[in-house]
Enzyme design. Structure first.
Site, PDB file in Angstrom:
ATOM      1  N   HIS A  25     -73.310 -23.099 -59.098  1.00 23.31           N
ATOM      2  CA  HIS A  25     -72.566 -22.833 -57.862  1.00 23.31           C
ATOM      3  C   HIS A  25     -71.574 -23.968 -57.561  1.00 23.31           C
ATOM      4  O   HIS A  25     -70.378 -23.728 -57.402  1.00 23.31           O
ATOM      5  CB  HIS A  25     -73.575 -22.677 -56.708  1.00 23.31           C
ATOM      6  CG  HIS A  25     -72.948 -22.386 -55.383  1.00 23.31           C
ATOM      7  ND1 HIS A  25     -72.863 -21.123 -54.864  1.00 23.31           N
ATOM      8  CD2 HIS A  25     -72.367 -23.205 -54.458  1.00 23.31           C
ATOM      9  CE1 HIS A  25     -72.251 -21.176 -53.681  1.00 23.31           C
ATOM     10  NE2 HIS A  25     -71.945 -22.424 -53.418  1.00 23.31           N
ATOM     11  N   GLU A  26     -72.082 -25.184 -57.533  1.00 26.71           N
ATOM     12  CA  GLU A  26     -71.198 -26.322 -57.207  1.00 26.71           C
ATOM     13  C   GLU A  26     -70.141 -26.520 -58.291  1.00 26.71           C
ATOM     14  O   GLU A  26     -69.017 -26.930 -58.003  1.00 26.71           O
ATOM     15  CB  GLU A  26     -72.007 -27.610 -56.988  1.00 26.71           C
ATOM     16  CG  GLU A  26     -73.075 -27.549 -55.878  1.00 26.71           C
ATOM     17  CD  GLU A  26     -72.567 -27.078 -54.518  1.00 26.71           C
ATOM     18  OE1 GLU A  26     -71.360 -27.177 -54.260  1.00 26.71           O
ATOM     19  OE2 GLU A  26     -73.404 -26.593 -53.723  1.00 26.71           O
ATOM     20  N   HIS A  35     -67.256 -24.396 -57.444  1.00 27.24           N
ATOM     21  CA  HIS A  35     -66.387 -25.079 -56.467  1.00 27.24           C
ATOM     22  C   HIS A  35     -65.563 -26.158 -57.183  1.00 27.24           C
ATOM     23  O   HIS A  35     -64.369 -26.307 -56.950  1.00 27.24           O
ATOM     24  CB  HIS A  35     -67.235 -25.757 -55.378  1.00 27.24           C
ATOM     25  CG  HIS A  35     -67.791 -24.819 -54.340  1.00 27.24           C
ATOM     26  ND1 HIS A  35     -67.008 -23.977 -53.598  1.00 27.24           N
ATOM     27  CD2 HIS A  35     -69.067 -24.614 -53.908  1.00 27.24           C
ATOM     28  CE1 HIS A  35     -67.769 -23.285 -52.742  1.00 27.24           C
ATOM     29  NE2 HIS A  35     -69.030 -23.650 -52.914  1.00 27.24           N
ATOM     30  N   GLU A  65     -65.658 -20.157 -51.807  1.00 27.24           N
ATOM     31  CA  GLU A  65     -66.986 -19.624 -52.086  1.00 27.24           C
ATOM     32  C   GLU A  65     -66.929 -18.526 -53.158  1.00 27.24           C
ATOM     33  O   GLU A  65     -67.902 -18.331 -53.896  1.00 27.24           O
ATOM     34  CB  GLU A  65     -67.605 -19.113 -50.780  1.00 27.24           C
ATOM     35  CG  GLU A  65     -69.095 -18.826 -50.829  1.00 27.24           C
ATOM     36  CD  GLU A  65     -69.974 -20.076 -50.971  1.00 27.24           C
ATOM     37  OE1 GLU A  65     -69.452 -21.211 -50.951  1.00 27.24           O
ATOM     38  OE2 GLU A  65     -71.195 -19.902 -51.112  1.00 27.24           O
TER      39      GLU A  65
HETATM   40 ZN    ZN Z   1     -70.670 -22.906 -51.806  1.00 27.35          ZN
END
Ligand code: ZN
Length: 504
Positions: free
Chosen positions: A268-269, A272, A298
Site C-alpha cells: 500500500h505505502e 503511494h 489512495e
Molecule cells: Zn493510503
C-alpha cells in the site's frame, strides 16, 4: 523582459521556497514517528510549530495574492492546461482558503485538535464516549465556523471535503456511494451465507519480523519502488511521506502473528511512494508537480495493494519466493490456500482491519454520519447509537463497545472531518483505472505472473503521475478512462472475486 513572465518566475520561486520549508517540517515529522527519542518531543513541537507559522505567513502574504492576480490576468494562463494556468488556478484555491480562515480560528482549531486528541485517546482506552463528546461538539462547532469563512454552495460538508478532494461535493458523491452501498450489502450478505471460509489461520502462524521485512522490501522493489530514492522504516501508524525529488519515506509495523499487516501495508505505502516518485520533479514545489487529491493518491496505493497484490498473477510469481523465505512455517500451504486467505471477506468492527469488500461500508457509514452531525441534524450524544444501528444494517455486526465502534478513528479528534470519503474514492478510482490499464496494456497480468510490473507502472506514469495537479480528480478519470467516475468497476472486481472464492 515581459513583466507577467517575471512575476510568474517570482511566484514559482516563492511557492518552491514554501514547499521546501514544508518538506523540512515533514522530515521532522517523519523523524518524530521513527527515530526521535521520547524526551525530544517538546523541542520537536517547538521546531515544528515555528516552521508551520513561518510557512503559513509566507503563503498568506498579500504579495502572493498580488502575484497570483497579475499572472491570472496575463496571456500566460490563456491555455488552461499550461503550467502557469495550472499553478495559478491551484495556488489561488489554496491561497483563498488560507486567507479566508482568520488566524485566531486556525489557532483555536489546532488547540482543540491537540486537547481533543488527548481526550479521544483516553476515551477510547476506557471506551467512554461521553468523555470525548464535548470535544467532538467543540470541534464540530469550529469546523462549522471554518466552513462559513471558506464559503460553499450546497451542503456545508462541501467546504470541508474540498480541502481533501478539490472540486468534489456531497451531492455528487451521494448517488455513487448509495449505489455502492446497496450492491455491497447484498454481495457481502451472499458471501457470509455461502458457508465458505478462507483459511486465514495460515496467516496467523509465527512470521519473524526480519523475514517479513525482507519479503515486503523485495515486493516493493519488484513493483518498482526505488529504494535509492526512498526508505522503509518502522512506526506505530504506517504512512508514506514524499519529502521531495529522490526522497520518499515509508513506514510499516510488524505483527509476528499476522502476516497481512506489514506485507500488504508495504504494498500500500509503496503505491503511494510510486506516485510520489513519478511526479514531475522539475515542477516540484508547485501544484503542477503535486498529487491531484487524496482520493487519487489512495487509488495508487489501493491498486498495488489490492488489485495487484491480492491477485492470482502476483502470487503465481511471488508464492514460490515466499515459500523459500518462510521454509517450514508454510511448507504445508498451497498457493490456492494462500491466495484465498489473503482475499478473505468477513464483516468486522474495525475499519483499518477490514477487507477490500467490507471496507467501503465502514466509510459510507462515516460519510453519512459526518454530514448529519456537521449539519446539526444528528446530536453528538446520539452518534454511538446511530453508529451501531448502521453497523448492524450494513455489516450485520454490532460493536460490543464504543472503542470498537464510533471511537475507533483518530480523524474527528484531529479535525479531519470530510476526509473519510477519499478512502472509498481511492478504491473506486483504482478499480476504474485498472480496468483501463488492462485494456491498454495487452497481457498486463501475464506480465505480473512473470514478475514484471513495469507495464503497469509505465502506464500509471504516463496517464496519471506525469500530470501532477493538471486535472481535477473527476476530470482525470474521464480523460484516462473515457467514463464518468463510477462504482461499477469496483463492483465488477469484487463480484468476480466473490464468485471465484465464495461461489456466489
Ligand atoms: Zn493510503
Amino acid at each position: 523582459m515581459n513583466s507577467a513572465a517575471d512575476t510568474y518566475a517570482r511566484l514559482v520561486a516563492t511557492l518552491k521556497k514554501i514547499a521546501t520549508l514544508g518538506s523540512i517540517a515533514e522530515l521532522l515529522g517523519w523523524d518524530e514517528e521513527t527515530y526521535m527519542p521520547p524526551k525530544g518531543a517538546e523541542h520537536r513541537a517547538t521546531q515544528r510549530s515555528m516552521l508551520a507559522r513561518e510557512v503559513h505567513e509566507l503563503f498568506i502574504s498579500p504579495a502572493v495574492g498580488e502575484m497570483l492576480s497579475e499572472v491570472a490576468a496575463s496571456d500566460l494562463v490563456r491555455d488552461p492546461e499550461s503550467d502557469a494556468a495550472v499553478n495559478v488556478r491551484e495556488a489561488r484555491r489554496s491561497y483563498d482558503r488560507a486567507v479566508k480562515i482568520p488566524p485566531a480560528l486556525v489557532e483555536e482549531i489546532t488547540r482543540a485538535a491537540v486537547l481533543g486528541q488527548q481526550a479521544w485517546t483516553a476515551a477510547r482506552k476506557y471506551s467512554d464516549f461521553s468523555a470525548y463528546a464535548p470535544w467532538l461538539g467543540k470541534m464540530l462547532d469550529l469546523k462549522r465556523q471554518e466552513a462559513a469563512c471558506v464559503g460553499y454552495s450546497g451542503h456545508i460538508y462541501n467546504a470541508l471535503l474540498d480541502e481533501f478532494e478539490p472540486g468534489q461535493t456531497a451531492e455528487a458523491l451521494r448517488p455513487v456511494f448509495e449505489s455502492l452501498r446497496k450492491q455491497l450489502v447484498e454481495l457481502i450478505g451472499k458471501i457470509v451465507s455461502s458457508g465458505r471460509k478462507a483459511p486465514i489461520e495460515i496467516l496467523q502462524r509465527r512470521f519473524p519480523a526480519d523475514v517479513q521485512e525482507k519479503l515486503a522490501r523485495s515486493a516493493s522493489e519488484l513493483i518498482g519502488f526505488d529504494h535509492q530514492a526512498g526508505r522503509l522504516d518502522v512506526s506505530v501508524h504506517p504512512f508514506c511521506a514524499g519529502l521531495g525529488p529522490g526522497d520518499c519515506r515509508m513506514t510499516t509495523r510488524y505483527d509476528e502473528h499476522w502476516f497481512g499487516d506489514a506485507f500488504f501495508g508495504v504494498m500500500h505505502e509503496s503505491g503511494h511512494g510510486l506516485y510520489d516518485q513519478g511526479l514531475p520533479a522539475e515542477h516540484w514545489g508547485t501544484p503542477r508537480g503535486e498529487f491531484v487529491s487524496l482520493g487519487i493518491h489512495e487509488s495508487q496505493s489501493r491498486m498495488w495493494e489490492n488489485l495487484v497484490g491480492r491477485g492470482r498473477p502476483f502470487w503465481r510469481f511471488f508464492f514460490p519466493r515466499l515459500k523459500a523465505a518462510l521454509g517450514e512455517t508454510v511448507r504445508d500451504v498451497s498457493e490456492e490456500q494462500w491466495v484465498f486467505a489473503v482475499n478473505d471477506v468477513q464483516p468486522s468492527f474495525i475499519r483499518t482491519e477490514a477487507d477490500e469488500a467490507t471496507y467501503n461500508l465502514h466509510i459510507l457509514l462515516r460519510f453519512e454520519i459526518e454530514q448529519a452531525m456537521l449539519a446539526g441534524e444528528l446530536a453528538v450524544d446520539a452518534i454511538p447509537s446511530v453508529w451501531n444501528s448502521r453497523m448492524k444494517e450494513y455489516l450485520t455486526v454490532t460493536p460490543p463497545n464504543d472503542a470498537q465502534g464510533c471511537l475507533q478513528d483518530i480523524h474527528w479528534s484531529h479535525g479531519s472531518i470530510g476526509y473519510f470519503p477519499t478512502y472509498t474514492l481511492g478504491n473506486l478510482y483504482a478499480a476504474q483505472f485498472f480496468e483501463q490499464a488492462r485494456r491498454d496494456v495487452p497481457g498486463l497480468e501475464d506480465q505480473f505472473a512473470k514478475g514484471q510490473f513495469a507495464g503497469l507502472l509505465d502506464w500509471l506514469r504516463r496517464n496519471i503521475h506525469i500530470h501532477g495537479k493538471k486535472y481535477r480528480a473527476a476530470e482525470l478519470v474521464r480523460r484516462v478512462t473515457g467514463q464518468e467516475p463510477s462504482a461499477e468497476p469496483l463492483m465488477r472486481h469484487l463480484k468476480a472475486k466473490a464468485a471465484e472464492w465464495y461461489g456466489v
